[in-house]
Write a protein that holds these residues in place. Structure first.
Motif, mmCIF file in Angstrom:
data_model
loop_
_atom_site.group_PDB
_atom_site.id
_atom_site.type_symbol
_atom_site.label_atom_id
_atom_site.label_comp_id
_atom_site.label_asym_id
_atom_site.label_seq_id
_atom_site.Cartn_x
_atom_site.Cartn_y
_atom_site.Cartn_z
ATOM 1 N N VAL A 1 0.843 -1.191 0.000
ATOM 2 C CA VAL A 1 0.000 0.000 0.000
ATOM 3 C C VAL A 1 0.883 1.248 0.000
ATOM 4 O O VAL A 1 0.677 2.185 -0.761
ATOM 5 N N SER A 2 1.888 1.205 0.866
ATOM 6 C CA SER A 2 2.783 2.348 0.989
ATOM 7 C C SER A 2 3.486 2.642 -0.330
ATOM 8 O O SER A 2 3.638 3.790 -0.726
ATOM 9 N N VAL A 3 3.874 1.578 -1.028
ATOM 10 C CA VAL A 3 4.561 1.771 -2.313
ATOM 11 C C VAL A 3 3.627 2.441 -3.312
ATOM 12 O O VAL A 3 4.004 3.395 -3.999
ATOM 13 N N GLU B 1 1.001 4.220 -2.651
ATOM 14 C CA GLU B 1 0.683 5.580 -2.218
ATOM 15 C C GLU B 1 1.810 6.544 -2.554
ATOM 16 O O GLU B 1 1.589 7.723 -2.759
ATOM 17 N N ARG B 2 3.013 6.021 -2.549
ATOM 18 C CA ARG B 2 4.155 6.912 -2.721
ATOM 19 C C ARG B 2 4.789 6.791 -4.091
ATOM 20 O O ARG B 2 5.977 7.060 -4.271
ATOM 21 N N THR B 3 3.974 6.396 -5.063
ATOM 22 C CA THR B 3 4.479 6.266 -6.429
ATOM 23 C C THR B 3 5.176 7.539 -6.881
ATOM 24 O O THR B 3 6.280 7.506 -7.427
ATOM 25 N N ARG B 4 4.525 8.654 -6.599
ATOM 26 C CA ARG B 4 5.077 9.917 -7.072
ATOM 27 C C ARG B 4 6.428 10.211 -6.401
ATOM 28 O O ARG B 4 7.374 10.641 -7.049
ATOM 29 N N GLU B 5 6.464 9.919 -5.102
ATOM 30 C CA GLU B 5 7.721 10.130 -4.381
ATOM 31 C C GLU B 5 8.841 9.292 -5.001
ATOM 32 O O GLU B 5 9.968 9.764 -5.183
ATOM 33 N N ILE B 6 8.490 8.050 -5.329
ATOM 34 C CA ILE B 6 9.479 7.180 -5.957
ATOM 35 C C ILE B 6 9.942 7.785 -7.275
ATOM 36 O O ILE B 6 11.132 7.817 -7.587
ATOM 37 N N GLY B 7 8.969 8.304 -8.038
ATOM 38 C CA GLY B 7 9.301 8.942 -9.312
ATOM 39 C C GLY B 7 10.259 10.110 -9.112
ATOM 40 O O GLY B 7 11.256 10.242 -9.836
ATOM 41 N N ILE B 8 9.953 10.951 -8.129
ATOM 42 C CA ILE B 8 10.815 12.117 -7.879
ATOM 43 C C ILE B 8 12.217 11.660 -7.498
ATOM 44 O O ILE B 8 13.229 12.138 -8.018
ATOM 45 N N ILE C 1 16.260 2.770 -3.901
ATOM 46 C CA ILE C 1 14.816 2.731 -3.626
ATOM 47 C C ILE C 1 14.468 1.441 -2.890
ATOM 48 O O ILE C 1 13.714 1.438 -1.909
ATOM 49 N N LEU C 2 15.062 0.339 -3.364
ATOM 50 C CA LEU C 2 14.840 -0.966 -2.722
ATOM 51 C C LEU C 2 15.184 -0.889 -1.237
ATOM 52 O O LEU C 2 14.414 -1.292 -0.379
ATOM 53 N N ASN C 3 16.375 -0.329 -0.978
ATOM 54 C CA ASN C 3 16.828 -0.235 0.409
ATOM 55 C C ASN C 3 15.860 0.582 1.255
ATOM 56 O O ASN C 3 15.575 0.234 2.396
ATOM 57 N N LYS D 1 8.985 -3.989 -6.084
ATOM 58 C CA LYS D 1 7.949 -3.332 -6.879
ATOM 59 C C LYS D 1 8.251 -1.830 -6.971
ATOM 60 O O LYS D 1 8.129 -1.227 -8.035
ATOM 61 N N ALA D 2 8.657 -1.275 -5.828
ATOM 62 C CA ALA D 2 8.986 0.149 -5.814
ATOM 63 C C ALA D 2 10.205 0.422 -6.681
ATOM 64 O O ALA D 2 10.231 1.356 -7.485
ATOM 65 N N ALA D 3 11.223 -0.417 -6.524
ATOM 66 C CA ALA D 3 12.488 -0.161 -7.205
ATOM 67 C C ALA D 3 12.340 -0.254 -8.710
ATOM 68 O O ALA D 3 13.021 0.444 -9.459
ATOM 69 N N ARG D 4 11.440 -1.120 -9.157
ATOM 70 C CA ARG D 4 11.353 -1.356 -10.602
ATOM 71 C C ARG D 4 10.421 -0.393 -11.302
ATOM 72 O O ARG D 4 10.194 -0.511 -12.506
ATOM 73 N N LYS D 5 9.845 0.517 -10.554
ATOM 74 C CA LYS D 5 8.937 1.450 -11.204
ATOM 75 C C LYS D 5 9.684 2.295 -12.239
ATOM 76 O O LYS D 5 10.803 2.732 -12.015
ATOM 77 N N ASN D 6 9.012 2.501 -13.343
ATOM 78 C CA ASN D 6 9.563 3.351 -14.381
ATOM 79 C C ASN D 6 9.425 4.807 -13.930
ATOM 80 O O ASN D 6 8.341 5.226 -13.566
#
Lengths: 410, 291
Positions: free
Chosen positions: A309-311, A313-320, A331-333, A397-402
């Motif tokens: 869920v957290s991943v 929710e924070r898709t945009r943060e991951i993108g930034i 990101i994985l870490n 899942k988070a780390a592999r986001k485009n």
């Protein structure tokens, strides 16, 4: 970088306090149940072995039922023998007593599980008939009054009882109960002596605790039960210097003869008894902790859920983060650390709670749980492994986001 | 050698019938120190082009050389490191991380580089001084005005001393005053020798650029050098023309401005590709330049 990740994880977990609390709860429950159950098992083992050691190596135990095979293990112990009427009789006690290598023999003849004091009936008591030889075998001395001696000397006053310390406390709190009476199956018994409080529960294999036992002379027990004896075990103490193995053989022979050659009893040496009880307790403990471990795994799955869920929710943060140069690994870490904080936090709180529960059990019950370091290390290890294992999927899942899709997200 | 060299690069989205051509064999080279403004209607491929240049996206066809190095086929991790070291992003919506303070946001790229906290805090302070945000270091993003947030974002883009700064409509969410402040900041950064690529819908902003690209349907249809301080010629045309947009034009939906645009033949020869994405209305439509 790691400290940054840690700070990050803490702040993000702090942001959704309730979610964090409930996620941790899964791990906490798992850890608490594993630690508590295993420590209860360990405590029980220690109590039993303490009691067995208290008896001394030269005490043999005769039990109804048979244990077949070379390995005297609980799986071979016929459970039916516990349910069926005992195959041992007072005659067996006498014939064991008369063996040349035996110094003393004493039966534990179960009479009742309730007794009535002045304040009314109370359960959780173990009333048994026995012979005075028991005191020597147990190395017991009276805390108050005295322990009944040979039947002959107390003939005129057969209705006497020796009670355990817990019962004395329950009945008369701080007062000396000697001389007062206690009713067993409607018959009044004078309290003759009080046993000192003992750490080990002597009769734990039969499910009773010395501290809450009432011992009455065998003859009185016979009276109460209309001459139906239910002998759970016979203690036989060998003479100093007597060979244990030959004593075992002698007992086997003597009892077998009086049973018409039927081998419906078992003679156990102390180490065998220990092995049997250890195995029994061990089996139950591992079964229970297996169930508790499932709770731990479910807790891990809860963490995975929340991280997923957290991943998202924070898709945009991951993108930034990716746009400004975070690698997949970084990101994985970040998310792994978040999962680990949850599990480590849960484990620490869980262990604290388990300690508290142990303390309360020690204070307010007859259980004596023992928390051992290996168990704590094992539990923390398992929960950490579960944490990492279940965090990996969301973190990947988070780390592999485009980065493009992630930036567009939300 | 040009800093950015893109050769016949295309980008397609989707599969089969739903395929969209976002970039159509674009060839572009940008020298170090240029301030390039990219204009064009929505869906013309401006953002796609900038994403490719910023290594956020990979081209479907074609090569991209950054600083002489072929980068279009690198692994995602290598591209992440190049983004970190070569490229600074400024977004329309600032994209500051809401849970981090301004100084933490600004120093984040350095954290990913592995710089120790004290040193990166020092660097971040210096950069924030540069953008006039020194006194807001420990504010959280939600405590900042839009203009301040964008200045913080620019500070973050600058902190790694990037070769290229990519700004995708950085003034899109700002009022005119904040826009001016931010653009002056870009001008200052440019004066210091940085390369800037700026996507904008506002023809006024071409005053800050010394080169303006016009895009349409995934192609660069115009490439104009312009002196700094003056609005680009074609941009100015659009700027003044849009004032004369009639209600009929609005009713027509597709820009009436495009009716008389040279290059119309491209769309009439059966190769017409409708601009993708949402329509922004006439105000932001851009005509094509002559080719």
């Amino acid at each position: 970088m790691w400290s940054g990740n840690l700070r990050n994880a803490l702040s993000s977990l702090r942001q959704s306090r309730w979610r964090t609390t409930f996620t941790m709860l899964g791990i906490i429950i798992g850890v608490v149940s594993v630690v508590t159950i295993v420590s209860l098992g360990d405590g029980l083992k220690r109590q039993v072995s303490g009691q067995i050691n208290q008896l001394g190596k030269n005490v043999l135990t005769v039990r109804p039922g048979t244990i077949d095979g070379k390995h005297k293990s609980i799986s071979n112990l016929n459970l039916y023998s516990y349910l069926a009427p005992s195959t041992l009789s007072l005659q067996d006690v006498a014939s064991i007593q008369n063996l040349p290598s035996i110094q003393a023999a004493a039966p534990i003849d179960f009479v009742s599980a309730s007794a009535t004091g002045d304040d009314g009936q109370f359960g959780d008591v173990f009333v048994a008939g026995t012979s005075p030889g028991l005191w020597d075998i147990l190395h017991e001395r009276a805390a108050y009054g005295s322990l009944f001696a040979d039947d002959s000397s107390t003939d005129q006053q057969n209705n006497i009882a020796v009670i355990g310390s817990d019962i004395a406390t329950k009945l008369y709190s701080a007062l000396n109960p000697v001389g007062n009476s206690i009713k067993i199956n409607g018959q009044s018994f004078t309290i003759y002596g009080v046993l000192p409080a003992s750490a080990g529960s002597l009769l734990s294999v039969t499910g009773a605790d010395l501290n809450s036992s009432v011992f009455i002379p065998e003859s009185a027990a016979q009276n109460l039960t209309n001459n139906h004896s239910n002998i759970l075990q016979i203690f036989a103490q060998t003479k100093p210097g007597a060979n244990l193995d030959s004593s075992v053989k002698a007992i086997q022979q003597a009892v077998s003869t009086s049973h018409n050659g039927v081998n419906d009893f078992t003679v156990l040496k102390q180490n065998e008894l220990l092995a049997v009880s250890d195995q029994l307790v061990g089996t139950v403990t591992s079964f229970m902790s297996g169930i508790a471990a499932i709770a731990l795994v479910v807790g891990g799955i809860g963490i995975m859920n929340i991280l997923l869920v957290s991943v998202s929710e924070r898709t945009r943060e991951i993108g930034i983060r990716k746009a400004i140069g975070a690698t997949n690994r970084q990101i994985l870490n970040q998310f792994l650390v978040e999962g680990l904080v949850l599990t480590v936090g849960g484990s620490v709180i869980g262990i604290g709670l388990a300690m508290l529960i142990n303390l309360l059990l020690r204070l307010y019950s007859s259980w004596r749980p023992v928390v051992s370091l290996p168990i704590i290390i094992l539990t923390v290890g398992i929960s950490l492994a579960a944490g990492v294992l279940f965090s990996i999927a969301p973190a990947l899942k988070a780390a592999r986001k485009n980065p493009i899709d992630a930036l567009r997200g939300e | 050698m040009a800093l950015i060299e893109i050769a016949e690069t295309s980008k397609l989205y989707g599969f089969g019938d739903a395929t969209t051509l976002a970039l159509d064999e674009v060839t572009l080279s940008v020298e170090k120190g240029e301030f390039v403004a990219v204009m064009g209607p929505s869906g013309s491929g401006k953002t796609t082009l900038l994403n490719l240049i910023g290594l956020l996206d990979q081209p479907t066809h074609g090569d991209y050389k950054l600083d002489g190095r072929l980068v279009s086929r690198l692994s995602s991790n290598q591209q992440a490191k190049l983004r970190r070291d070569y490229i600074g992003f400024v977004f329309q919506s600032f994209n500051l991380l809401s849970r981090l303070s301004v100084i933490d946001n600004v120093s984040l790229p350095l954290a990913y580089k592995g710089m120790p906290p004290v040193r990166r805090a020092k660097r971040a302070s210096d950069i924030l001084e540069l953008v006039g945000m020194r006194d807001r270091e420990y504010f959280m993003p939600h405590q900042l005005s839009s203009g301040q947030a964008q200045r913080a974002a620019i500070a973050r883009a600058l902190i790694n001393k990037p070769r290229i700064i990519i700004a995708d409509e950085p003034t899109g969410n700002l009022d005119s005053h904040d826009s001016k402040v931010v653009m002056e900041l870009f001008a200052e950064i440019h004066r210091q020798g940085n390369t800037i690529m700026l996507v904008t819908h506002n023809p006024e902003l071409t005053r800050y650029a010394n080169r303006v690209l016009y895009m349409y349907d995934g192609m660069i249809v115009g490439d104009e050098r312009t002196p700094i301080g003056y609005m680009a010629k074609h941009a100015r045309r659009i700027y003044f023309k849009k004032l004369r947009t009639t209600d009929d034009d609005i009713a027509a939906g597709v820009s009436a401005l495009l009716k008389d645009v040279p290059g119309q033949e491209i769309t009439t020869k059966g190769q017409k590709r409708k601009p993708q994405g949402r329509k922004r209305g006439l105000k932001q439509k851009v005509s094509r330049s002559k080719r």
